[in-house]
Scaffold this motif. Structure first.
Motif, short mmCIF file in Angstrom:
data_model
loop_
_atom_site.label_atom_id
_atom_site.label_comp_id
_atom_site.label_asym_id
_atom_site.label_seq_id
_atom_site.Cartn_x
_atom_site.Cartn_y
_atom_site.Cartn_z
N TYR B 141 19.47 39.27 26.91
CA TYR B 141 20.44 39.96 27.75
C TYR B 141 20.70 41.39 27.26
N PHE B 142 20.31 41.67 26.03
CA PHE B 142 20.53 43.01 25.48
C PHE B 142 19.27 43.83 25.67
N LEU B 143 19.22 44.65 26.70
CA LEU B 143 18.06 45.51 26.97
C LEU B 143 16.75 44.75 26.89
N MET B 144 16.69 43.58 27.52
CA MET B 144 15.49 42.72 27.52
C MET B 144 15.05 42.32 26.11
N GLY B 145 15.97 42.29 25.18
CA GLY B 145 15.61 41.88 23.82
C GLY B 145 14.56 42.76 23.20
N SER B 146 14.49 44.01 23.63
CA SER B 146 13.40 44.87 23.15
C SER B 146 13.60 45.26 21.69
N MET B 147 12.49 45.53 21.01
CA MET B 147 12.52 45.79 19.57
C MET B 147 12.47 47.28 19.28
N GLY B 148 13.60 47.82 18.87
CA GLY B 148 13.64 49.20 18.39
C GLY B 148 13.79 49.21 16.88
N LEU B 211 9.05 30.18 20.40
CA LEU B 211 8.86 31.12 21.49
C LEU B 211 9.64 30.65 22.71
N THR B 212 10.56 31.49 23.20
CA THR B 212 11.31 31.13 24.38
C THR B 212 11.04 32.15 25.47
N HIS B 213 11.51 31.84 26.66
CA HIS B 213 11.25 32.71 27.81
C HIS B 213 12.09 33.97 27.74
N PRO B 214 11.57 35.16 27.92
CA PRO B 214 10.16 35.54 27.89
C PRO B 214 9.82 36.18 26.53
N THR B 215 8.62 35.98 26.04
CA THR B 215 8.18 36.65 24.81
C THR B 215 6.90 37.41 25.12
N THR B 216 6.99 38.72 25.19
CA THR B 216 5.80 39.52 25.55
C THR B 216 5.71 40.77 24.69
N GLY B 217 4.61 41.49 24.86
CA GLY B 217 4.43 42.81 24.27
C GLY B 217 4.43 42.83 22.75
N GLY B 218 5.07 43.84 22.21
CA GLY B 218 5.04 44.10 20.78
C GLY B 218 5.60 42.99 19.92
N VAL B 219 6.44 42.14 20.48
CA VAL B 219 6.97 41.03 19.69
C VAL B 219 5.94 39.92 19.57
N THR B 220 5.24 39.62 20.68
CA THR B 220 4.13 38.66 20.62
C THR B 220 3.07 39.15 19.66
N ALA B 221 2.83 40.46 19.67
CA ALA B 221 1.77 41.03 18.84
C ALA B 221 2.24 41.33 17.44
N SER B 222 3.38 40.76 17.03
CA SER B 222 3.76 40.90 15.62
C SER B 222 4.34 39.58 15.12
#
Lengths: 318, 293
Positions: B141-148, B211-222
């Motif tokens: 819910y926080f900015l799509m859980g994106s990793m900064g 892994l829960t919905h959704p896990t994509t991008g840089g988090v999957t690749a690390s």
């Protein structure tokens, strides 16, 4: 006027010079051309550098390898699934030291690019590179990688075979290797696909190369919903070598001739070779454990944030 | 104490209130994001009406079709750890705006107010059926859980904390990938967190990635792909490239179920798919089997 238009003008001038046979006129025109290049092609903005990094005539990894290394022998395959043509790897010598070389290879024309998949690797490419890196560690030889990719390939097969896992595994294993790793970004350094070869003791970058989290077009689409703002995005994203050096993401900038690497390939290769040799000389002094620990620390320290010290706040102590 | 500190502290207190819930009614009062819009809502998958008040007891699973709803990080912690055992660590991180992106500061502020979180990841010490561990949860819910930078730092810190305490670590991932607004810094967090996994693993400690919905991008690749044991929730979207990007690249529709947990299980990238209602028991069992690691 962007860099490509300026380049066209320079090429027209050169053509004109070729057609002339009056020496005085030739010399004056040549002078004019140099002046024009000096005045307009030295102070480039970010979008110009993006265009140069993607330039059709820009030297590719294999050009660099052929010039810099003697007796390069290419190795194929990841021993699991297949061989990915977008990544080339093997061993060669530089100043009579044996090194492992891994590089992302773009094509020079459409046919070559189709064969090389526009330098967008599949998981098997990353697994091949990992195999060769492990081999390098076994025989205690340094690893030199050349990065030039728009990104890891986003396709059906790539997802089926675990693109994310392949990149993650590379990041983890590269952090822990006990041999020197030097990464050279020669063109586009796109996202995780580039980073998967880029966890290195020293990251060098050609002056007009770019290194970013995604393409400027993608950035503009995601944040402003408009891909035509790519040139504005390039400016904002801080993807040029000078910005990245300031931020401490890369360690060294490799100078290019005025107008881009393709104006004088050999000069570019020479500069690159010099920098690689310098860095290699420094890294050869370190022990295996030091190499690993300094590399981990280097990436551990990257981040842009602040923190309160909760411990010093009496009542807030956690 | 200045205003910034006060804001941090009040968010922490709010979070603690939800963890230290005494009764369910108290808990419901604090649900302020997706639940309180109405007593009954439609399930996005089967369109049946579900009683949102009962959702907490059902672990946010649709009673009719078994669809797993998205969850806040704090809810995830509540249903996973033993009541009252969670102690949050890694407080006080301030997100900055390295690229001077317009509107990024305001966005962060908005999400902080909405979710009572400082950033998209929280971690701390907890016990699962009595088994101590470090638990980290990403909040989509926080900015799509994106990793900064802050998320990367906190994830790495959670591994370091686990090394320091010699504990196993469990991370629930839910993220759209690296955070675009922080540019190259976000990309570097992939290398940083992966090195964190390596150091934790070198100590011979256990890392379970859920892994829960959704896990994509840089988090999957690390760090998400690097667990000793990788579990997934049913029907979760897990992949490197997003489905839309792939569709644009290959110019055709993706097959049904592509990049879902079941697909990843078939392709060999997930150890086991565990229903959310069984997750706590499974994790407790795994922790018990690895006691001392």
């Amino acid at each position: 006027m962007n860099i490509l238009e300026k380049e066209r003008k320079v090429l027209e001038l050169e053509k004109k010079i070729d057609e002339l046979d009056n020496e005085v006129l030739i010399n004056s025109l040549k002078e004019e051309m140099e002046k024009y290049k000096q005045n307009t092609m030295t102070n480039l903005n970010a979008w110009d550098r993006v265009l140069l990094a993607r330039h059709q005539k820009r030297p590719t990894s294999s050009d660099f390898i052929n010039y810099i290394f003697d007796d390069f022998i290419e190795f194929h395959g990841d021993r699991l699934y297949g061989d990915d043509a977008s990544i080339i790897g093997g061993i060669g010598t530089i100043n009579s030291q044996v090194v492992t070389v891994i590089a992302q290879q773009k094509g020079k024309n459409l046919d070559e690019n189709l064969e090389r998949n526009f330098a967008m690797p599949h998981p098997e490419g990353y697994r091949k590179s990992l195999r060769l890196m492990k081999q390098a560690e076994k025989f205690n030889r340094p690893i030199i990688t050349f990065i030039d990719t728009p990104g890891a390939y986003p396709g059906l097969g790539a997802e089926e075979r675990g693109q994310g896992e392949a990149i993650a595994r590379n990041l983890l294993e590269m952090s822990g290797l006990t041999v020197p790793i030097i990464a050279v970004i020669i063109g586009e350094g796109g996202s995780g696909g580039a980073l998967a070869l880029g966890v290195a003791n020293k990251v060098c970058m050609l002056e007009n190369a770019i290194y970013s989290i995604l393409s400027p077009e993608g950035y503009a689409t995601i944040l402003w919903k408009d891909a035509t703002l790519a040139s504005k995005a390039a400016e904002v994203m801080k993807l040029t070598s000078y910005d990245l050096e300031e931020y401490g993401i890369i360690d060294k900038i490799i100078k290019e001739p005025i107008g881009g690497a393709h104006f004088n390939n050999v000069a570019t290769f020479k500069n690159t070779k010099k920098v690689i040799l310098e860095e290699l000389y420094e890294l050869n002094k370190l022990t295996n454990i030091e190499l690993r620990d300094t590399r981990i620390k280097k990436y551990r320290d990257i981040g842009f944030f602040q923190r309160f010290n909760y411990d010093n706040l009496g009542g807030l102590k956690r | 104490m200045n205003n910034l500190m006060k804001a941090f502290e009040s968010r922490r207190v709010e979070r603690e209130k939800t963890t230290l819930r005494n009764s369910k009614s108290n808990y419901r009062k604090n649900l302020n994001i997706d639940v309180p819009k109405g007593l009954y809502e439609k399930c996005p998958k089967c369109s049946e009406t579900v009683n949102m008040k009962e959702m907490y007891d059902d672990a946010f699973i649709c009673k009719h079709c078994g669809d797993h709803f998205k969850m806040r990080a704090i809810d995830r912690i509540n249903i996973t750890v033993d009541q009252g055992s969670f102690i949050e660590k890694g407080l006080g991180y301030i997100t900055l705006n390295p690229l001077f992106n317009d509107g990024y500061d305001e966005k962060i502020k908005k999400y902080q107010e909405k979710t009572n979180l400082d950033e998209a990841y929280i971690y701390g010490y907890g016990r699962i059926n009595g088994n101590p561990c470090v638990i980290g949860v990403m909040d989509s819910y926080f900015l799509m859980g994106s990793m900064g930078s802050v998320v990367g730092e906190k994830v790495t810190r959670s591994f370091e904390y686990a090394i320091y305490k010699k504990l196993p670590i469990i991370i629930f991932t839910a993220s759209g990938g690296a955070r675009m607004q922080e540019g190259i810094f976000s990309l570097m967090q992939m290398a940083k967190t992966s090195a964190g996994v390596l150091q934790h693993s070198d100590q011979g400690l256990l890392y379970i990635s859920v892994l829960t919905h959704p896990t994509t991008g840089g988090v999957t690749a690390s760090f998400a792909s690097l667990g000793d044991i990788t579990l997934a929730e049913p029907g979760a979207l897990i992949g490197f490239a997003g489905p839309r990007v792939i569709e644009q690249t290959i110019n055709q529709k993706l097959p049904e179920g592509f990049q879902r947990s079941e697909f990843l299980l078939a392709k060999g990238f997930v150890d086991k798919i565990v229903k959310r209602s069984d997750l706590k028991e499974t994790l407790a069992k795994l922790l018990k089997f690895h006691r001392g690691y």
